[in-house]
Design a protein around this motif. Structure first.
Motif, PDB file in Angstrom:
ATOM      1  N   ILE A 138       0.870  -1.180   0.000  1.00  0.00           N
ATOM      2  CA  ILE A 138       0.000   0.000   0.000  1.00  0.00           C
ATOM      3  C   ILE A 138       0.912   1.237   0.000  1.00  0.00           C
ATOM      4  O   ILE A 138       1.752   1.359   0.899  1.00  0.00           O
ATOM      5  CB  ILE A 138      -0.885  -0.009   1.272  1.00  0.00           C
ATOM      6  CG1 ILE A 138      -1.698  -1.304   1.381  1.00  0.00           C
ATOM      7  CG2 ILE A 138      -1.769   1.226   1.333  1.00  0.00           C
ATOM      8  CD1 ILE A 138      -2.839  -1.445   0.425  1.00  0.00           C
ATOM      9  N   LEU A 141      -4.817   0.775   8.341  1.00  0.00           N
ATOM     10  CA  LEU A 141      -5.247   2.080   8.852  1.00  0.00           C
ATOM     11  C   LEU A 141      -5.677   1.963  10.318  1.00  0.00           C
ATOM     12  O   LEU A 141      -5.244   2.740  11.176  1.00  0.00           O
ATOM     13  CB  LEU A 141      -6.431   2.556   8.010  1.00  0.00           C
ATOM     14  CG  LEU A 141      -6.730   4.026   7.889  1.00  0.00           C
ATOM     15  CD1 LEU A 141      -5.592   4.741   7.179  1.00  0.00           C
ATOM     16  CD2 LEU A 141      -8.014   4.226   7.093  1.00  0.00           C
ATOM     17  N   TYR A 151       1.617  12.867   6.137  1.00  0.00           N
ATOM     18  CA  TYR A 151       0.679  11.773   6.360  1.00  0.00           C
ATOM     19  C   TYR A 151       0.647  10.795   5.181  1.00  0.00           C
ATOM     20  O   TYR A 151       0.669   9.581   5.344  1.00  0.00           O
ATOM     21  CB  TYR A 151      -0.715  12.367   6.627  1.00  0.00           C
ATOM     22  CG  TYR A 151      -1.871  11.424   6.413  1.00  0.00           C
ATOM     23  CD1 TYR A 151      -2.180  10.449   7.351  1.00  0.00           C
ATOM     24  CD2 TYR A 151      -2.664  11.522   5.268  1.00  0.00           C
ATOM     25  CE1 TYR A 151      -3.236   9.583   7.153  1.00  0.00           C
ATOM     26  CE2 TYR A 151      -3.726  10.668   5.061  1.00  0.00           C
ATOM     27  CZ  TYR A 151      -4.014   9.698   6.002  1.00  0.00           C
ATOM     28  OH  TYR A 151      -5.068   8.847   5.797  1.00  0.00           O
ATOM     29  N   LEU A 152       0.641  11.350   3.968  1.00  0.00           N
ATOM     30  CA  LEU A 152       0.511  10.494   2.782  1.00  0.00           C
ATOM     31  C   LEU A 152       1.839   9.852   2.371  1.00  0.00           C
ATOM     32  O   LEU A 152       1.845   8.890   1.620  1.00  0.00           O
ATOM     33  CB  LEU A 152      -0.034  11.310   1.602  1.00  0.00           C
ATOM     34  CG  LEU A 152      -1.496  11.748   1.700  1.00  0.00           C
ATOM     35  CD1 LEU A 152      -1.831  12.721   0.580  1.00  0.00           C
ATOM     36  CD2 LEU A 152      -2.428  10.546   1.643  1.00  0.00           C
ATOM     37  N   THR A 153       2.931  10.383   2.840  1.00  0.00           N
ATOM     38  CA  THR A 153       4.300   9.976   2.484  1.00  0.00           C
ATOM     39  C   THR A 153       4.636  10.400   1.053  1.00  0.00           C
ATOM     40  O   THR A 153       3.756  10.734   0.266  1.00  0.00           O
ATOM     41  CB  THR A 153       4.569   8.448   2.621  1.00  0.00           C
ATOM     42  OG1 THR A 153       4.052   7.775   1.474  1.00  0.00           O
ATOM     43  CG2 THR A 153       4.006   7.892   3.902  1.00  0.00           C
ATOM     44  N   ASN A 163       5.344   8.697  -1.335  1.00  0.00           N
ATOM     45  CA  ASN A 163       4.843   7.790  -2.377  1.00  0.00           C
ATOM     46  C   ASN A 163       3.590   8.323  -3.053  1.00  0.00           C
ATOM     47  O   ASN A 163       3.171   7.821  -4.098  1.00  0.00           O
ATOM     48  CB  ASN A 163       4.502   6.423  -1.775  1.00  0.00           C
ATOM     49  CG  ASN A 163       5.745   5.679  -1.343  1.00  0.00           C
ATOM     50  OD1 ASN A 163       6.835   5.987  -1.824  1.00  0.00           O
ATOM     51  ND2 ASN A 163       5.590   4.721  -0.449  1.00  0.00           N
ATOM     52  N   ILE A 164       2.967   9.317  -2.437  1.00  0.00           N
ATOM     53  CA  ILE A 164       1.717   9.844  -2.987  1.00  0.00           C
ATOM     54  C   ILE A 164       1.859  11.342  -3.244  1.00  0.00           C
ATOM     55  O   ILE A 164       1.606  12.163  -2.361  1.00  0.00           O
ATOM     56  CB  ILE A 164       0.536   9.556  -2.036  1.00  0.00           C
ATOM     57  CG1 ILE A 164       0.463   8.044  -1.771  1.00  0.00           C
ATOM     58  CG2 ILE A 164      -0.772  10.066  -2.615  1.00  0.00           C
ATOM     59  CD1 ILE A 164      -0.494   7.642  -0.682  1.00  0.00           C
ATOM     60  N   HIS A 194      -3.466   5.445  -6.696  1.00  0.00           N
ATOM     61  CA  HIS A 194      -4.626   4.837  -6.019  1.00  0.00           C
ATOM     62  C   HIS A 194      -4.196   4.418  -4.609  1.00  0.00           C
ATOM     63  O   HIS A 194      -3.091   3.945  -4.427  1.00  0.00           O
ATOM     64  CB  HIS A 194      -5.110   3.627  -6.813  1.00  0.00           C
ATOM     65  CG  HIS A 194      -6.439   3.103  -6.347  1.00  0.00           C
ATOM     66  ND1 HIS A 194      -6.568   2.335  -5.194  1.00  0.00           N
ATOM     67  CD2 HIS A 194      -7.687   3.247  -6.843  1.00  0.00           C
ATOM     68  CE1 HIS A 194      -7.846   2.038  -5.025  1.00  0.00           C
ATOM     69  NE2 HIS A 194      -8.555   2.571  -6.004  1.00  0.00           N
ATOM     70  N   PRO A 195      -5.079   4.591  -3.603  1.00  0.00           N
ATOM     71  CA  PRO A 195      -4.632   4.282  -2.248  1.00  0.00           C
ATOM     72  C   PRO A 195      -4.302   2.811  -1.992  1.00  0.00           C
ATOM     73  O   PRO A 195      -3.514   2.518  -1.100  1.00  0.00           O
ATOM     74  CB  PRO A 195      -5.801   4.735  -1.373  1.00  0.00           C
ATOM     75  CG  PRO A 195      -6.969   4.829  -2.289  1.00  0.00           C
ATOM     76  CD  PRO A 195      -6.412   5.185  -3.627  1.00  0.00           C
ATOM     77  N   TYR A 196      -4.925   1.898  -2.714  1.00  0.00           N
ATOM     78  CA  TYR A 196      -4.652   0.479  -2.403  1.00  0.00           C
ATOM     79  C   TYR A 196      -4.695  -0.483  -3.572  1.00  0.00           C
ATOM     80  O   TYR A 196      -4.196  -1.592  -3.471  1.00  0.00           O
ATOM     81  CB  TYR A 196      -5.602  -0.034  -1.310  1.00  0.00           C
ATOM     82  CG  TYR A 196      -7.067   0.280  -1.572  1.00  0.00           C
ATOM     83  CD1 TYR A 196      -7.833  -0.489  -2.425  1.00  0.00           C
ATOM     84  CD2 TYR A 196      -7.675   1.373  -0.932  1.00  0.00           C
ATOM     85  CE1 TYR A 196      -9.162  -0.197  -2.649  1.00  0.00           C
ATOM     86  CE2 TYR A 196      -9.015   1.678  -1.150  1.00  0.00           C
ATOM     87  CZ  TYR A 196      -9.755   0.886  -2.006  1.00  0.00           C
ATOM     88  OH  TYR A 196     -11.065   1.184  -2.224  1.00  0.00           O
ATOM     89  N   ASP A 236     -10.330   7.777   5.880  1.00  0.00           N
ATOM     90  CA  ASP A 236      -9.572   7.682   7.121  1.00  0.00           C
ATOM     91  C   ASP A 236     -10.144   8.704   8.094  1.00  0.00           C
ATOM     92  O   ASP A 236      -9.816   9.890   8.031  1.00  0.00           O
ATOM     93  CB  ASP A 236      -8.081   7.953   6.843  1.00  0.00           C
ATOM     94  CG  ASP A 236      -7.259   7.987   8.127  1.00  0.00           C
ATOM     95  OD1 ASP A 236      -7.850   7.859   9.226  1.00  0.00           O
ATOM     96  OD2 ASP A 236      -6.025   8.129   8.034  1.00  0.00           O
ATOM     97  N   TYR A 263      -9.644   9.026  11.188  1.00  0.00           N
ATOM     98  CA  TYR A 263      -8.707   9.491  12.229  1.00  0.00           C
ATOM     99  C   TYR A 263      -7.876  10.671  11.754  1.00  0.00           C
ATOM    100  O   TYR A 263      -7.363  11.448  12.538  1.00  0.00           O
ATOM    101  CB  TYR A 263      -7.791   8.343  12.656  1.00  0.00           C
ATOM    102  CG  TYR A 263      -8.574   7.105  12.984  1.00  0.00           C
ATOM    103  CD1 TYR A 263      -9.458   7.098  14.073  1.00  0.00           C
ATOM    104  CD2 TYR A 263      -8.506   5.968  12.188  1.00  0.00           C
ATOM    105  CE1 TYR A 263     -10.224   5.985  14.358  1.00  0.00           C
ATOM    106  CE2 TYR A 263      -9.265   4.845  12.471  1.00  0.00           C
ATOM    107  CZ  TYR A 263     -10.128   4.864  13.553  1.00  0.00           C
ATOM    108  OH  TYR A 263     -10.893   3.765  13.824  1.00  0.00           O
ATOM    109  N   ASN A 264      -7.721  10.781  10.444  1.00  0.00           N
ATOM    110  CA  ASN A 264      -6.931  11.881   9.895  1.00  0.00           C
ATOM    111  C   ASN A 264      -7.742  12.810   8.997  1.00  0.00           C
ATOM    112  O   ASN A 264      -7.188  13.671   8.313  1.00  0.00           O
ATOM    113  CB  ASN A 264      -5.739  11.320   9.107  1.00  0.00           C
ATOM    114  CG  ASN A 264      -4.757  10.611  10.022  1.00  0.00           C
ATOM    115  OD1 ASN A 264      -3.983  11.245  10.709  1.00  0.00           O
ATOM    116  ND2 ASN A 264      -4.838   9.284  10.061  1.00  0.00           N
ATOM    117  N   TRP A 278     -10.870   9.762   0.003  1.00  0.00           N
ATOM    118  CA  TRP A 278     -10.429   9.638  -1.393  1.00  0.00           C
ATOM    119  C   TRP A 278     -11.656   9.383  -2.249  1.00  0.00           C
ATOM    120  O   TRP A 278     -12.453   8.503  -1.935  1.00  0.00           O
ATOM    121  CB  TRP A 278      -9.483   8.446  -1.580  1.00  0.00           C
ATOM    122  CG  TRP A 278      -8.197   8.485  -0.852  1.00  0.00           C
ATOM    123  CD1 TRP A 278      -8.017   8.546   0.505  1.00  0.00           C
ATOM    124  CD2 TRP A 278      -6.876   8.433  -1.427  1.00  0.00           C
ATOM    125  NE1 TRP A 278      -6.675   8.532   0.789  1.00  0.00           N
ATOM    126  CE2 TRP A 278      -5.952   8.453  -0.369  1.00  0.00           C
ATOM    127  CE3 TRP A 278      -6.401   8.360  -2.752  1.00  0.00           C
ATOM    128  CZ2 TRP A 278      -4.582   8.401  -0.572  1.00  0.00           C
ATOM    129  CZ3 TRP A 278      -5.033   8.302  -2.949  1.00  0.00           C
ATOM    130  CH2 TRP A 278      -4.136   8.336  -1.882  1.00  0.00           C
TER     131      TRP A 278
END
Ligand SMILES: Nc1ncnc2c1ncn2[C@@H]1O[C@H](COP(=O)(O)O)[C@@H](O)[C@H]1O
Lengths: 147, 268
Positions: A6, A60, B12-14, B16-17, B36-38, B105, B107-108, B112
């Motif tokens: 991911i 998550l 938060y997204l790092t 990679n995004i 895409h997130p996953y 998410d 929590y944050n 998306w």
């Protein structure tokens, strides 16, 4: 074996395989709790999107909230379910006595290495874990009961 | 957009995004990304239409420093979850067009969703209803505009018939997306959306959109609003006696809301 990660959580690696005509489901079922991977009834999974959406959710929860089950593997099964009822999730998405198509899934830290032999206890025919193979095996009547 | 907010979400997204900011509102900031997130690459799309153009929208509700941290967390969670749930529900209504929810998410404060629309030709900007109508200002009553506005009304009719309200129905919150060669209106931003059986909420939705059309396209507004209402009514007219009655109640309240609005503006 499909290997994926991911983007937002690349300290984890994900491995998954799809088996059909599994012969030892009964035996596997007695050991679900001690297996180092999750065994999912593939007839409840229609796409890679559905599968990895649950993996994302599990990571998550584990990162920002808490694990609601024993480990990340079981957490993925819970995350497949729209509710937070753990028993219900395992009953629906875990393997059943008569499951023939089994999706094996593991999520571990990058520091660990995943042996190619991880899923060797599953006695069945391994086929490509792809959208086509999932879509052709999904049981829509089962999925429609999930809510 | 504040650098602090961008740094927050980037961390938060790092790396990679990669994200591109596109909008900042009072409550949320909106970014696009092509990651895409996953979903694994090539999962759904065949290799040749796996274009790098696939875009996703990330809607982020940043921390508010003026709120107590635990209240801030609770509010962010509540609103993020609320918007996600309503989007997910609306996606299941046949005929209704909303962007697909991809990930949440709570929590944050991150959602998306599928990216919709495109840039209009001749620098008319992004293809929301407002810019689309501007683009057609030289031929304001053309067939394409008429069809599109009727469809807009139809979407709102479907929303209301199913007892949902938008809460902020402006011409920027209607996005036009091309589906095989013609424009389909999609309703976006359900941050103030709710389920509601109240005629008041529906009347206000209609009034807000009517005002938006009048204020930006005043010369053509009468016709435009007529077409929108034509589409709106068609949904209720298809639902027999019950539909007719409900529509009458909404239109009556719409008229009352409009009068109230006028009075308020007269009093200043
Ligand atoms: N699904 C989407 N597709 C394209 N643009 C969007 C989408 N969602 C939001 N936007 C853009 O971001 C702005 C603010 O979004 P919102 O805060 O949801 O109103 C909108 O006015 C659009 O320009």
């Amino acid at each position: 074996m499909l290997r994926h990660s991911i983007p937002q959580f690349d300290s984890y690696q994900i491995c998954a395989s799809l088996f059909t005509d599994v012969e030892n489901t009964r035996e596997l079922r007695t050991e679900v709790a001690s297996m180092p991977f999750a065994m999912i009834d593939a007839s409840c999974i229609g796409s890679l999107e559905q599968l990895f959406c649950a993996v994302y959710k599990a990571i998550l929860e584990s990162t920002y909230n808490r694990l609601r089950t024993k480990n990340l593997n079981s957490e993925c099964i819970l995350s497949l379910s729209p509710t937070s009822n753990i028993g219900e999730a395992f009953k629906r998405f875990g393997i059943k006595e008569d499951s023939k198509d089994i999706l094996c899934l593991t999520v571990v830290n990058n520091t660990e290495s995943i042996p190619d032999t991880l899923f060797d206890d599953v006695k069945g025919q391994q086929i490509e874990l792809s959208d086509e193979n999932l879509e052709s095996r999904i049981n829509l009547d089962l999925i429609k009961k999930v809510r | 957009m504040s650098q602090e907010v961008i740094d927050q979400i980037a961390a938060y997204l790092t790396s990679n995004i990669p994200i591109v900011p596109i909008s900042q509102g009072a409550e949320a900031v909106v970014f696009t990304t092509n990651v895409h997130p996953y979903e694994p690459i090539n999962a759904k799309t065949s290799p040749n239409d796996q274009s790098t153009k696939t875009k996703y929208v990330i809607k982020y509700r940043p921390h508010k420093k003026y709120r107590h941290p635990s209240i801030d967390r609770a509010l962010t969670k509540h609103r993020t979850l609320g918007e996600s749930k309503i989007l997910a529900k609306l996606s299941q209504l046949p005929g209704l067009h909303v962007p697909k929810l991809i990930a949440t998410d709570v929590y944050n404060g991150c959602i998306w969703i599928e990216f919709l629309g495109e840039d209009l030709p001749d620098s008319f900007g992004f293809s929301n209803l407002k810019n689309y109508l501007w683009m057609h200002a030289s031929d304001p009553y053309c067939d394409d505009v008429k069809k599109t506005l009727i469809k807009v009304g139809h979407q709102i009719g479907l929303l209301h018939w199913n007892d949902y309200c938008h809460g902020d129905l402006t011409t920027s919150n209607v996005v036009l997306h091309q589906d095989n060669g013609h424009w389909e209106p999609y309703l976006i931003d359900f941050g103030l959306g709710s389920t509601s059986t109240l005629v008041e909420d529906k009347g206000v939705d209609l009034y807000v959109l009517e005002r938006a059309i009048i204020s930006t396209h005043s010369r053509f507004a009468a016709k435009y609003n007529e077409w929108i209402m034509q589409g709106f009514r068609s949904v209720y007219e298809d639902e027999g006696k019950k539909g007719q009655q409900k529509m009458k109640d909404i239109l009556k309240r719409f008229e009352e809301v409009r009068l109230r609005g006028r009075k308020r503006s007269m009093l200043g």
